[in-house]
Structures are given as C-alpha cells and as structure tokens.
Design an enzyme around this catalytic site. Structure first.
Site, PDB file in Angstrom:
ATOM      1  N   LYS A  83       0.864  -1.186   0.000  1.00 42.01           N
ATOM      2  CA  LYS A  83       0.000   0.000   0.000  1.00 42.01           C
ATOM      3  C   LYS A  83       0.898   1.234   0.000  1.00 42.01           C
ATOM      4  O   LYS A  83       1.767   1.388   0.870  1.00 42.01           O
ATOM      5  CB  LYS A  83      -0.856  -0.045   1.264  1.00 42.01           C
TER       6      LYS A  83
HETATM    7  C1  E4P Z   1      -8.303   1.608   3.396  1.00 41.49           C
HETATM    8  O1  E4P Z   1      -7.535   0.874   2.851  1.00 41.49           O
HETATM    9  C2  E4P Z   1      -8.029   2.306   4.650  1.00 41.49           C
HETATM   10  O2  E4P Z   1      -7.323   1.446   5.522  1.00 41.49           O
HETATM   11  C3  E4P Z   1      -9.258   2.734   5.354  1.00 41.49           C
HETATM   12  O3  E4P Z   1     -10.424   2.487   4.621  1.00 41.49           O
HETATM   13  C4  E4P Z   1      -9.126   4.103   5.877  1.00 41.49           C
HETATM   14  O4  E4P Z   1     -10.326   4.428   6.452  1.00 41.49           O
HETATM   15  P1  E4P Z   1     -10.547   5.417   7.651  1.00 41.49           P
HETATM   16  O5  E4P Z   1     -10.970   6.724   7.090  1.00 41.49           O
HETATM   17  O6  E4P Z   1     -11.634   4.754   8.406  1.00 41.49           O
HETATM   18  O7  E4P Z   1      -9.271   5.536   8.428  1.00 41.49           O
END
Ligand code: E4P
Length: 214
Positions: A83
């Site tokens: 990522k």
């Molecule tokens: C996605 O890959 C992220 O880990 C996640 O959806 C981030 O979401 P949040 O806004 O709840 O932190």
C-alpha cells in the site's frame, strides 16, 4: 463485488475469514498501532490466517525508501500487496514496483485525477476514501463513479477499492456503481447479514415447526 476487511486485528480477521465471504484484507498504520504489537509480527500472523490479497502500507515518503520497504514487504508472502500513499514520490515508486511485478494499492486517493495517475503508473488497486470526503461535505461516491468511468474509457486494469466506508449504504452504493471491491471494518461486514424481518420470519417458522406433531 469483492469484500475486503479493513483491520489489523487478527481475531476479527480469523472470525471473518471463517464466514467464507472475505476476498482480501487491508491494513494501515493506524490499524496496526491499535494492536499494540510489532508490525512485522502482526503482518506475519495475518498472512498465516488468510489466503487472499493483504495490503501492507509503506511509511517512507521518498521513492527509494518506499521501494526498499515495498520489496521487504513483498518478500514476506506471495499475497502481499504494498500500500503506497498517493504522493508524487509514491507514484514514482509504484511505477518501478509495477515493472518488478510487485502488486500495489495506491491509498489516500481523494480525486479522479489522482486515480488516473495511479492507473497510468500501473497500480494494481486504487483506494478512494469515500467517508472522509463525505465528512467534509463532498460526495465520496461521485469520486468512485468518476474513477470507474475513467478506467472504462481507457481500459485501465486498476481495480477500485472503495475505502473509508462509514455505513452499509456505502457498500450498496459501491456495488451499484460496479466498483471492484469494497473494504470495510468488521462491524460493517457483520451488518451486511442483518435485516430485522429475517429474524422475525426465522423465529416465526421455528415456532410453527414446533407446533407440528412429531
Ligand atoms: C483503506 O484501505 C483504509 O485502511 C481505510 O479504509 C481508511 O479508512 P478510515 O478513514 O476509516 O481511516
């Protein structure tokens, strides 16, 4: 639509994996911090529980640093997806990683043009954060629609992971748009099963069944 679980909690992952509907896992530094454990220890445990793509996030801010981290993460297991945040340096890294066959998930995406750049650099996945856009008065799902249109217009293979989900309606909207994937917290995945009428009808059927002479 594929369903990914968005967590680094191994108990949640073990439980949801047993349901047979989980197609992937996404983690991020905040999720790992909540576990109170060493990141590598958590990653190795997750990779031992599931057999599906597992996104593990890099934290370097320069392309060489991201590439080095990504190579280390990718060596952990064939299911690792690296990522990478949507920064100029991040996309430089994605271009190199993609040429090396390392799968990438370009995260923290908030505009269709950012997603276009990610696709041009060969990202395997792109993650628009819909709930975070909604929370500042924008329309997160409109971003998903735009990315979908761009991908179709140009034949990009980059899969859309609808992320930062805040309620099951987000999951439904993502499916109606035709997004490839939706990633969500454990509690939202649990909610997908639920409808009050299901409980009422199942209960009624059981009561009636018990009235039948045995
Ligand atoms: C996605 O890959 C992220 O880990 C996640 O959806 C981030 O979401 P949040 O806004 O709840 O932190």
């Amino acid at each position: 639509m594929k369903l990914f679980l968005d967590t680094a909690d191994v108990n949640q992952i073990r439980e949801a994996w047993s349901w047979g509907i989980v197609d992937g896992i996404t983690t991020n530094p905040s999720h790992v911090a909540k576990t109170g454990r060493r990141a590598m220890e958590v990653y190795e445990e997750i990779l031992g529980i599931v057999d599906c793509p597992v996104s593990l996030e890099t934290v370097a801010l320069d392309a060489p640093g991201i590439i080095e981290e990504a190579r280390q993460l990718a060596r952990l297991h064939r299911n690792v997806v690296v990522k990478v945040p949507l920064l100029r340096e991040g996309l430089k890294a994605v271009k190199t990683l993609s040429a090396e066959g390392i799968k990438t998930n370009v995260t923290t995406t908030f505009s269709p043009l950012q997603a276009l750049l990610a696709a041009k650099c060969g990202a395997t996945y792109v993650s628009p954060f819909v709930g975070r856009l909604d929370s500042i008065g924008h329309d997160g799902m409109e971003l998903v629609r735009q990315i979908k249109t761009i991908n179709v217009n140009y034949g990009f293979q980059t899969e859309i992971i609808v992320a930062a989900i805040r309620h099951p309606k987000h999951v439904l909207d993502a499916a109606l748009i035709g997004a490839d994937i939706c990633t969500m917290y454990f509690e939202f995945m649990e909610m997908l099963y639920l409808h009050p009428l299901t409980d009422i009808v199942v209960d009624q059927f059981l009561k009636d069944w018990n009235k039948i002479p045995k």
